[in-house]
Design a protein around this motif. Structure first.
Motif, PDB file in Angstrom:
ATOM      1  N   PRO A   1       0.812  -1.228   0.000  1.00 56.16           N
ATOM      2  CA  PRO A   1       0.000   0.000   0.000  1.00 56.16           C
ATOM      3  C   PRO A   1       0.846   1.280   0.000  1.00 56.16           C
ATOM      4  O   PRO A   1       0.476   2.274  -0.629  1.00 56.16           O
ATOM      5  CB  PRO A   1      -0.821  -0.099   1.282  1.00 56.16           C
ATOM      6  CG  PRO A   1      -0.854  -1.551   1.610  1.00 56.16           C
ATOM      7  CD  PRO A   1       0.457  -2.105   1.118  1.00 56.16           C
ATOM      8  N   LEU A   2       2.003   1.257   0.657  1.00 58.29           N
ATOM      9  CA  LEU A   2       2.887   2.421   0.669  1.00 58.29           C
ATOM     10  C   LEU A   2       3.562   2.609  -0.683  1.00 58.29           C
ATOM     11  O   LEU A   2       3.728   3.741  -1.149  1.00 58.29           O
ATOM     12  CB  LEU A   2       3.924   2.292   1.780  1.00 58.29           C
ATOM     13  CG  LEU A   2       3.352   2.232   3.196  1.00 58.29           C
ATOM     14  CD1 LEU A   2       4.450   1.941   4.207  1.00 58.29           C
ATOM     15  CD2 LEU A   2       2.621   3.506   3.536  1.00 58.29           C
ATOM     16  N   GLN A   3       3.933   1.520  -1.323  1.00 60.19           N
ATOM     17  CA  GLN A   3       4.522   1.605  -2.657  1.00 60.19           C
ATOM     18  C   GLN A   3       3.510   2.155  -3.656  1.00 60.19           C
ATOM     19  O   GLN A   3       3.840   3.010  -4.484  1.00 60.19           O
ATOM     20  CB  GLN A   3       5.015   0.229  -3.109  1.00 60.19           C
ATOM     21  CG  GLN A   3       6.167  -0.297  -2.299  1.00 60.19           C
ATOM     22  CD  GLN A   3       6.514  -1.733  -2.636  1.00 60.19           C
ATOM     23  OE1 GLN A   3       5.856  -2.370  -3.453  1.00 60.19           O
ATOM     24  NE2 GLN A   3       7.556  -2.251  -2.017  1.00 60.19           N
ATOM     25  N   THR A   4       2.272   1.689  -3.549  1.00 55.50           N
ATOM     26  CA  THR A   4       1.215   2.169  -4.438  1.00 55.50           C
ATOM     27  C   THR A   4       0.950   3.651  -4.206  1.00 55.50           C
ATOM     28  O   THR A   4       0.825   4.429  -5.165  1.00 55.50           O
ATOM     29  CB  THR A   4      -0.081   1.357  -4.230  1.00 55.50           C
ATOM     30  OG1 THR A   4       0.199  -0.021  -4.521  1.00 55.50           O
ATOM     31  CG2 THR A   4      -1.205   1.848  -5.118  1.00 55.50           C
ATOM     32  N   ALA A   5       0.883   4.054  -2.948  1.00 53.78           N
ATOM     33  CA  ALA A   5       0.642   5.467  -2.629  1.00 53.78           C
ATOM     34  C   ALA A   5       1.777   6.343  -3.148  1.00 53.78           C
ATOM     35  O   ALA A   5       1.532   7.423  -3.704  1.00 53.78           O
ATOM     36  CB  ALA A   5       0.485   5.643  -1.122  1.00 53.78           C
ATOM     37  N   ALA A   6       3.016   5.900  -3.006  1.00 52.06           N
ATOM     38  CA  ALA A   6       4.157   6.670  -3.502  1.00 52.06           C
ATOM     39  C   ALA A   6       4.106   6.786  -5.021  1.00 52.06           C
ATOM     40  O   ALA A   6       4.324   7.871  -5.577  1.00 52.06           O
ATOM     41  CB  ALA A   6       5.468   6.026  -3.057  1.00 52.06           C
ATOM     42  N   ALA A   7       3.801   5.695  -5.696  1.00 54.61           N
ATOM     43  CA  ALA A   7       3.723   5.725  -7.158  1.00 54.61           C
ATOM     44  C   ALA A   7       2.607   6.662  -7.621  1.00 54.61           C
ATOM     45  O   ALA A   7       2.782   7.432  -8.560  1.00 54.61           O
ATOM     46  CB  ALA A   7       3.492   4.315  -7.708  1.00 54.61           C
ATOM     47  N   ARG A   8       1.471   6.618  -6.952  1.00 54.89           N
ATOM     48  CA  ARG A   8       0.364   7.506  -7.308  1.00 54.89           C
ATOM     49  C   ARG A   8       0.744   8.963  -7.085  1.00 54.89           C
ATOM     50  O   ARG A   8       0.423   9.830  -7.900  1.00 54.89           O
ATOM     51  CB  ARG A   8      -0.893   7.133  -6.519  1.00 54.89           C
ATOM     52  CG  ARG A   8      -1.504   5.812  -6.984  1.00 54.89           C
ATOM     53  CD  ARG A   8      -2.716   5.381  -6.150  1.00 54.89           C
ATOM     54  NE  ARG A   8      -3.681   6.437  -5.895  1.00 54.89           N
ATOM     55  CZ  ARG A   8      -4.617   6.855  -6.743  1.00 54.89           C
ATOM     56  NH1 ARG A   8      -4.727   6.286  -7.927  1.00 54.89           N
ATOM     57  NH2 ARG A   8      -5.460   7.819  -6.413  1.00 54.89           N
ATOM     58  N   ALA A   9       1.437   9.246  -5.993  1.00 62.80           N
ATOM     59  CA  ALA A   9       1.859  10.625  -5.720  1.00 62.80           C
ATOM     60  C   ALA A   9       2.883  11.103  -6.744  1.00 62.80           C
ATOM     61  O   ALA A   9       2.799  12.226  -7.243  1.00 62.80           O
ATOM     62  CB  ALA A   9       2.435  10.721  -4.311  1.00 62.80           C
TER      63      ALA A   9
ATOM     64  N   GLY B   1       1.294  11.911 -10.080  1.00 63.38           N
ATOM     65  CA  GLY B   1       0.244  12.926 -10.056  1.00 63.38           C
ATOM     66  C   GLY B   1      -1.162  12.363  -9.979  1.00 63.38           C
ATOM     67  O   GLY B   1      -2.136  13.097 -10.114  1.00 63.38           O
ATOM     68  N   ALA B   2      -1.283  11.063  -9.741  1.00 60.32           N
ATOM     69  CA  ALA B   2      -2.595  10.438  -9.652  1.00 60.32           C
ATOM     70  C   ALA B   2      -3.261  10.663  -8.289  1.00 60.32           C
ATOM     71  O   ALA B   2      -4.444  10.414  -8.145  1.00 60.32           O
ATOM     72  CB  ALA B   2      -2.489   8.941  -9.926  1.00 60.32           C
ATOM     73  N   ALA B   3      -2.499  11.133  -7.316  1.00 61.45           N
ATOM     74  CA  ALA B   3      -3.045  11.395  -5.982  1.00 61.45           C
ATOM     75  C   ALA B   3      -2.331  12.616  -5.406  1.00 61.45           C
ATOM     76  O   ALA B   3      -1.156  12.848  -5.692  1.00 61.45           O
ATOM     77  CB  ALA B   3      -2.831  10.192  -5.067  1.00 61.45           C
ATOM     78  N   PRO B   4      -3.028  13.408  -4.602  1.00 56.87           N
ATOM     79  CA  PRO B   4      -2.372  14.558  -3.973  1.00 56.87           C
ATOM     80  C   PRO B   4      -1.403  14.101  -2.892  1.00 56.87           C
ATOM     81  O   PRO B   4      -1.527  12.999  -2.361  1.00 56.87           O
ATOM     82  CB  PRO B   4      -3.533  15.339  -3.367  1.00 56.87           C
ATOM     83  CG  PRO B   4      -4.589  14.315  -3.131  1.00 56.87           C
ATOM     84  CD  PRO B   4      -4.426  13.291  -4.230  1.00 56.87           C
ATOM     85  N   THR B   5      -0.437  14.938  -2.599  1.00 54.62           N
ATOM     86  CA  THR B   5       0.470  14.669  -1.480  1.00 54.62           C
ATOM     87  C   THR B   5       0.225  15.725  -0.411  1.00 54.62           C
ATOM     88  O   THR B   5       0.093  16.909  -0.718  1.00 54.62           O
ATOM     89  CB  THR B   5       1.947  14.695  -1.908  1.00 54.62           C
ATOM     90  OG1 THR B   5       2.252  15.994  -2.394  1.00 54.62           O
ATOM     91  CG2 THR B   5       2.238  13.675  -2.977  1.00 54.62           C
ATOM     92  N   THR B   6       0.147  15.273   0.818  1.00 52.89           N
ATOM     93  CA  THR B   6      -0.151  16.194   1.906  1.00 52.89           C
ATOM     94  C   THR B   6       0.715  15.952   3.135  1.00 52.89           C
ATOM     95  O   THR B   6       0.519  16.593   4.146  1.00 52.89           O
ATOM     96  CB  THR B   6      -1.628  16.058   2.332  1.00 52.89           C
ATOM     97  OG1 THR B   6      -1.868  14.691   2.718  1.00 52.89           O
ATOM     98  CG2 THR B   6      -2.559  16.420   1.189  1.00 52.89           C
ATOM     99  N   GLY B   7       1.648  15.036   3.050  1.00 53.69           N
ATOM    100  CA  GLY B   7       2.432  14.634   4.213  1.00 53.69           C
ATOM    101  C   GLY B   7       3.376  15.708   4.723  1.00 53.69           C
ATOM    102  O   GLY B   7       3.874  16.544   3.978  1.00 53.69           O
TER     103      GLY B   7
ATOM    104  N   GLY C   1       7.595  18.914  10.584  1.00 52.46           N
ATOM    105  CA  GLY C   1       6.506  19.662   9.962  1.00 52.46           C
ATOM    106  C   GLY C   1       6.763  20.132   8.550  1.00 52.46           C
ATOM    107  O   GLY C   1       5.846  20.609   7.890  1.00 52.46           O
ATOM    108  N   GLU C   2       7.989  20.004   8.061  1.00 59.58           N
ATOM    109  CA  GLU C   2       8.264  20.427   6.692  1.00 59.58           C
ATOM    110  C   GLU C   2       7.703  19.421   5.700  1.00 59.58           C
ATOM    111  O   GLU C   2       7.565  18.236   5.989  1.00 59.58           O
ATOM    112  CB  GLU C   2       9.775  20.575   6.459  1.00 59.58           C
ATOM    113  CG  GLU C   2      10.355  21.792   7.107  1.00 59.58           C
ATOM    114  CD  GLU C   2      11.805  22.013   6.721  1.00 59.58           C
ATOM    115  OE1 GLU C   2      12.254  21.510   5.675  1.00 59.58           O
ATOM    116  OE2 GLU C   2      12.495  22.693   7.485  1.00 59.58           O
ATOM    117  N   GLY C   3       7.380  19.917   4.537  1.00 64.14           N
ATOM    118  CA  GLY C   3       6.873  19.074   3.466  1.00 64.14           C
ATOM    119  C   GLY C   3       6.276  19.957   2.394  1.00 64.14           C
ATOM    120  O   GLY C   3       6.064  21.147   2.599  1.00 64.14           O
TER     121      GLY C   3
END
Length: 83
Positions: A41-49, A52-58, A71-73
């Motif tokens: 699931p983490l690999q999939t989330a990273a690939a999507r981010a 550009g298939a998913a937003p990044t908010t971390g 807090g940086e990101g």
């Protein structure tokens, strides 16, 4: 050495699937993604981010001295990046 050579030719994104402190091995890298683990699931989330298939908010819950503080990101949402 390989990452430094690639960075001479094009933009490079280093993604850490585990310890965020791997960044210490790439002090000159411009873009760094922390996925926090090697599970599917983490690999999939990273690939999507990254595609550009998913937003990044971390945000970093820990510091990575001397590069980043807690807090940086960079959040990338619908068509724009926010620091």
């Amino acid at each position: 050495a390989l990452v430094a050579e690639l960075q001479q030719r094009r933009s490079v994104v280093v993604t850490a699937f585990g310890s965020p402190y791997v960044l210490e091995q790439f002090p000159d890298i411009d873009t760094y993604v922390v996925a926090w683990g090697q599970w599917e699931p983490l690999q999939t989330a990273a690939a999507r981010a990254l595609t550009g298939a998913a937003p990044t908010t971390g945000r970093l819950p820990i510091p990575i001295p001397p590069f980043h503080q807690i807090g940086e990101g960079i959040g990338i949402g619908v068509g724009r990046a926010e620091k």
